[in-house]
Design an enzyme around this catalytic site. Structure first.
Site, mmCIF file in Angstrom:
data_model
loop_
_atom_site.group_PDB
_atom_site.id
_atom_site.type_symbol
_atom_site.label_atom_id
_atom_site.label_comp_id
_atom_site.label_asym_id
_atom_site.label_seq_id
_atom_site.Cartn_x
_atom_site.Cartn_y
_atom_site.Cartn_z
ATOM 1 N N HIS A 23 0.871 -1.172 0.000
ATOM 2 C CA HIS A 23 0.000 0.000 0.000
ATOM 3 C C HIS A 23 0.913 1.228 0.000
ATOM 4 O O HIS A 23 1.552 1.534 1.012
ATOM 5 C CB HIS A 23 -0.910 -0.007 1.228
ATOM 6 C CG HIS A 23 -1.817 -1.195 1.273
ATOM 7 N ND1 HIS A 23 -2.184 -1.818 2.452
ATOM 8 C CD2 HIS A 23 -2.428 -1.887 0.277
ATOM 9 C CE1 HIS A 23 -2.984 -2.832 2.180
ATOM 10 N NE2 HIS A 23 -3.147 -2.890 0.860
ATOM 11 N N GLU A 25 2.341 -3.915 11.430
ATOM 12 C CA GLU A 25 1.649 -2.642 11.254
ATOM 13 C C GLU A 25 2.229 -1.570 12.167
ATOM 14 O O GLU A 25 2.538 -1.825 13.329
ATOM 15 C CB GLU A 25 0.154 -2.799 11.563
ATOM 16 C CG GLU A 25 -0.587 -3.790 10.683
ATOM 17 C CD GLU A 25 -1.028 -3.183 9.359
ATOM 18 O OE1 GLU A 25 -0.754 -1.986 9.128
ATOM 19 O OE2 GLU A 25 -1.653 -3.914 8.560
ATOM 20 N N HIS A 58 3.599 -2.674 6.923
ATOM 21 C CA HIS A 58 2.459 -1.821 6.601
ATOM 22 C C HIS A 58 2.313 -0.676 7.604
ATOM 23 O O HIS A 58 3.047 -0.579 8.581
ATOM 24 C CB HIS A 58 1.169 -2.648 6.630
ATOM 25 C CG HIS A 58 0.982 -3.540 5.443
ATOM 26 N ND1 HIS A 58 0.174 -3.219 4.381
ATOM 27 C CD2 HIS A 58 1.508 -4.756 5.143
ATOM 28 C CE1 HIS A 58 0.203 -4.194 3.485
ATOM 29 N NE2 HIS A 58 1.006 -5.141 3.934
ATOM 30 N N GLU A 118 1.505 3.994 2.730
ATOM 31 C CA GLU A 118 2.016 3.586 4.049
ATOM 32 C C GLU A 118 3.543 3.723 4.037
ATOM 33 O O GLU A 118 4.291 2.757 4.101
ATOM 34 C CB GLU A 118 1.533 2.167 4.356
ATOM 35 C CG GLU A 118 0.016 2.119 4.477
ATOM 36 C CD GLU A 118 -0.576 0.712 4.461
ATOM 37 O OE1 GLU A 118 0.190 -0.269 4.611
ATOM 38 O OE2 GLU A 118 -1.806 0.604 4.287
#
Length: 384
Positions: A170, A339, A263, A173
């Site tokens: 993504h 994350e 991420h 990010e």
């Protein structure tokens, strides 16, 4: 009277649409959609002419964002030199995101998170390739012809554990590529015992930017075809997800003993991992490796935690279109999505910079400790 305010985003990763900018205290903008997609949330633009003025910037369509919950308790970042990024007062009111800031210089940049430019990406590749323990591997091209580059790092030519780390599926990010930069800096530190031990026993395969097209376009989640790469791992195609296809092909050649997909999470104010509990092949050995990794990470980094995170999938119900799940199932290995927050780590906040490139780089360096613990464990050896 002509407005002194000028807003621009015609640069690498830039993304904003101006509705009105006639007065500093009434700047109205919209966040454009990702390329060929309905997703929107990433913004990055330059404001000129506001020095000493109370600038009020309203994002009119903030409620249409992919993750409107991400605006709650969020503070945008700003920079004068595009090197040091700091947080500025930001509120989410009546469906609008509002930045209120008095710039100290005539030119200031605002962004959703500190950008990681394509030029910096290329610089990182060149810097890494200058080290004798690293070679670059051209895996393929994106739909728009940009290189998909992998770094192979090791001190051994013989048998080794195959450690795969990818980032920025993504593209918005950006903290993910900052994380990789910190990991590589530690890995290339010849005086560091963890780095030396790992490079003698492992072969690292690192893809710092899985989605260079989306990054250049200023997208949050998709590539230039409008495709979310992290939903393509079960059936990637050369037309819509060549990035995933290229990486899968290389993985089939090398095998995978440990995988990390880096991420950023828009909503949760914490660093955490999400594993493979729901994949059909998940067993006691995989669970033990996950526990060992998390315990080791907790021991070395106060920025890591396990209380906040995603609800684990029920057994057999994991989404195998997601990289972590597909790789865990395919290679029966430790496979984690890691994350980081767009906001701040609520357990260890920094009011000035929030979660930042510098902190992401430190976390990237520190992740080598739990990797080392796992590859030295009998659970890993049982997978030989």
């Amino acid at each position: 009277m002509t407005s002194r305010i000028k807003i621009s985003s015609a640069f690498d990763g830039g993304n904003i649409s101006v509705i009105e900018a006639s007065e500093p205290d009434n700047i109205r903008v919209k966040i454009p959609n990702d390329t060929n997609s309905k997703f929107l949330q990433w913004f990055y633009f330059r404001l000129q002419g506001g020095m000493g003025e109370q600038c009020v910037i309203q994002f009119e369509n903030a409620s249409d964002a992919a993750y409107p919950g991400g605006w709650v308790d969020y503070q945008a970042v700003a920079s004068y030199d595009r090197e040091y990024w700091f947080r500025v007062p930001t509120e989410y009111l009546d469906g609008k995101l509002v930045i209120t800031h008095q710039p100290e210089q005539d030119s200031v940049y605002y962004a959703y998170f500190a950008p990681y430019s394509y030029e910096r990406h290329l610089d990182m590749i060149a810097w890494a390739a200058s080290h004798e323990d690293c070679i670059t591997d051209h895996l393929g091209e994106t739909a728009e012809g940009r290189d998909i580059t992998m770094l192979e790092v090791s001190k051994t030519q013989g048998l080794a554990k195959n450690i795969w780390i990818i980032a920025r599926q993504h593209p918005g990010e950006t903290m993910a590529e900052w994380f990789v930069e910190g990991l590589l800096e530690r890995l290339f530190d010849e005086s560091h015992p963890i780095a030396r031990a790992l490079l003698k026993q492992c072969r690292f395969y690192v893809v710092p930017n899985m989605n260079p097209d989306g990054a250049v376009h200023g997208n949050l989640r998709v590539n230039s075809k409008g495709v979310n790469l992290n939903r393509e791992w079960k059936n990637p195609t050369a037309e819509f997800s060549p990035e995933v296809l290229a990486v899968q092909k290389k993985m089939a050649e090398t095998g995978v003993d440990l995988f990390l997909d880096i991420h950023g999470d828009e909503t949760l104010p914490a660093n955490f991992v999400d594993g493979c509990q729901g994949v059909p092949s998940f067993d006691a050995r995989m669970e033990a490796m996950e526990t060992l990794f998390k315990d080791a990470f907790l021991a070395v980094s106060p920025d890591f935690q396990t209380e906040i995170g995603y609800t684990p999938s029920q057994f057999g119900e994991a989404n195998l279109t997601v990289a972590t799940k597909w790789i865990g199932e395919t290679y029966k290995c430790l496979s984690f999505t890691l994350e980081m927050p767009f906001k701040d780590n609520k357990n260890l906040p920094d009011e000035v910079v929030g979660w930042s490139p510098e902190r992401a780089k430190i976390l990237g360096a520190d992740v080598l400790y739990p990797i080392y613990q796992v590859i030295m464990s009998p659970h890993m050896k049982a997978n030989d």
